[in-house]
Design a protein around this motif. Structure first.
Motif, PDB file in Angstrom:
ATOM      1  N   TRP A 147       0.834  -1.202   0.000  1.00  0.00           N
ATOM      2  CA  TRP A 147       0.000   0.000   0.000  1.00  0.00           C
ATOM      3  C   TRP A 147       0.871   1.255   0.000  1.00  0.00           C
ATOM      4  O   TRP A 147       1.993   1.252   0.488  1.00  0.00           O
ATOM      5  CB  TRP A 147      -0.928   0.035   1.205  1.00  0.00           C
ATOM      6  N   ASP A 148       0.333   2.327  -0.523  1.00  0.00           N
ATOM      7  CA  ASP A 148       1.004   3.624  -0.541  1.00  0.00           C
ATOM      8  C   ASP A 148       0.959   4.187   0.874  1.00  0.00           C
ATOM      9  O   ASP A 148      -0.048   4.742   1.305  1.00  0.00           O
ATOM     10  CB  ASP A 148       0.291   4.546  -1.533  1.00  0.00           C
ATOM     11  N   GLU A 208      -1.208   7.079   5.620  1.00  0.00           N
ATOM     12  CA  GLU A 208      -1.076   7.951   6.782  1.00  0.00           C
ATOM     13  C   GLU A 208      -1.987   9.172   6.650  1.00  0.00           C
ATOM     14  O   GLU A 208      -2.658   9.566   7.607  1.00  0.00           O
ATOM     15  CB  GLU A 208       0.381   8.383   6.952  1.00  0.00           C
ATOM     16  N   GLN A 209      -2.043   9.765   5.450  1.00  0.00           N
ATOM     17  CA  GLN A 209      -2.912  10.929   5.237  1.00  0.00           C
ATOM     18  C   GLN A 209      -4.383  10.536   5.385  1.00  0.00           C
ATOM     19  O   GLN A 209      -5.183  11.313   5.906  1.00  0.00           O
ATOM     20  CB  GLN A 209      -2.679  11.520   3.840  1.00  0.00           C
ATOM     21  N   THR A 210      -4.729   9.346   4.940  1.00  0.00           N
ATOM     22  CA  THR A 210      -6.103   8.870   5.058  1.00  0.00           C
ATOM     23  C   THR A 210      -6.486   8.714   6.529  1.00  0.00           C
ATOM     24  O   THR A 210      -7.556   9.161   6.952  1.00  0.00           O
ATOM     25  CB  THR A 210      -6.281   7.539   4.292  1.00  0.00           C
ATOM     26  N   ASN A 234      -4.190  -4.864  -3.676  1.00  0.00           N
ATOM     27  CA  ASN A 234      -3.420  -3.647  -3.412  1.00  0.00           C
ATOM     28  C   ASN A 234      -3.743  -2.535  -4.402  1.00  0.00           C
ATOM     29  O   ASN A 234      -3.802  -1.360  -4.032  1.00  0.00           O
ATOM     30  CB  ASN A 234      -1.921  -3.938  -3.438  1.00  0.00           C
ATOM     31  N   GLU A 235      -3.968  -2.900  -5.663  1.00  0.00           N
ATOM     32  CA  GLU A 235      -4.287  -1.906  -6.693  1.00  0.00           C
ATOM     33  C   GLU A 235      -5.562  -1.140  -6.320  1.00  0.00           C
ATOM     34  O   GLU A 235      -5.629   0.080  -6.471  1.00  0.00           O
ATOM     35  CB  GLU A 235      -4.470  -2.618  -8.040  1.00  0.00           C
ATOM     36  N   THR A 236      -6.551  -1.854  -5.809  1.00  0.00           N
ATOM     37  CA  THR A 236      -7.812  -1.228  -5.403  1.00  0.00           C
ATOM     38  C   THR A 236      -7.595  -0.295  -4.216  1.00  0.00           C
ATOM     39  O   THR A 236      -8.080   0.845  -4.210  1.00  0.00           O
ATOM     40  CB  THR A 236      -8.856  -2.309  -5.038  1.00  0.00           C
ATOM     41  N   ILE A 237      -6.863  -0.771  -3.218  1.00  0.00           N
ATOM     42  CA  ILE A 237      -6.629   0.040  -2.014  1.00  0.00           C
ATOM     43  C   ILE A 237      -5.847   1.294  -2.379  1.00  0.00           C
ATOM     44  O   ILE A 237      -6.187   2.396  -1.944  1.00  0.00           O
ATOM     45  CB  ILE A 237      -5.893  -0.772  -0.927  1.00  0.00           C
ATOM     46  N   ASN A 238      -4.815   1.157  -3.201  1.00  0.00           N
ATOM     47  CA  ASN A 238      -4.028   2.335  -3.583  1.00  0.00           C
ATOM     48  C   ASN A 238      -4.854   3.339  -4.389  1.00  0.00           C
ATOM     49  O   ASN A 238      -4.720   4.553  -4.199  1.00  0.00           O
ATOM     50  CB  ASN A 238      -2.768   1.912  -4.336  1.00  0.00           C
TER      51      ASN A 238
END
Length: 194
Positions: A107-108, A113-115, A145-149
């Protein structure tokens, strides 16, 4: 007890976080090894000191009053819980996020963290418990992971927290991004077939 310290019991934490005591021990050791915590163990409990605790405190927070410093034992559990909440509010370093879920490596993390910061800002208390963060991360892990990012990027870029949209709204973003990615993938497969 000094500022930035709290009493910690591994078995109680394991029960509350629904993890094994050995997992809690290992993750606390990890936080100690990366110098986020100092842990002084006893036979019954540990005293945990948050390294650089002062840096994590809100700059507009009132200093302790004389009466607050003279609390009795009856007032101590509330102070201890507040210290834990303050730590939970600001533990968005990479190692602290890994504490909750080492599986999030794809994950990014800056956007993660910003989220979480965004979620905190939507709360009246300005705090979020580790249990809420863990529950959300467990939900997110069911998606690629692609969806979460993609969802993290959409939430951060859209600054949805400014209009009070927290983790429930973010779950909707995840579902929408997942559907869009699946649709795009299906279209791509269809085009390759013909």
């Amino acid at each position: 007890m000094k500022k930035g310290q709290f009493i910690f019991g591994r078995k109680t934490a394991a029960k509350e976080l629904k993890m094994s005591p050995s997992t809690i021990r290992n993750r606390m050791e990890k936080l100690k090894n990366v110098e986020n915590l100092d842990i002084q163990t006893d036979t019954h409990f540990s005293i945990v000191t948050i390294v650089n605790w002062e840096l994590y405190q809100h700059p507009n927070k009132k200093e302790d009053t004389q009466t607050d410093r003279q609390r009795t034992g009856k007032g101590q559990p509330k102070d201890t819980n507040n210290n834990v909440d303050n730590v939970n509010k600001y533990k968005r370093t990479i190692s602290a996020l890994d504490f909750f879920s080492p599986e999030i490596n794809g994950w990014d993390k800056p956007k993660l963290e910003q989220t979480i910061d965004g979620f905190i800002s939507t709360r009246k208390t300005g705090q979020i418990s580790s249990g809420v963060i863990q529950k959300e991360i467990e939900y997110w892990k069911q998606y690629p992971n692609e969806t979460i990012n993609a969802a993290l990027t959409a939430y951060v870029d859209g600054q949805y927290w400014k209009s009070g949209k927290g983790e429930k709204y973010f779950r909707g973003i995840i579902r929408g991004k997942d559907q869009a990615i699946q649709k795009e993938s299906n279209q791509s497969l269809f085009q390759k077939a013909f």
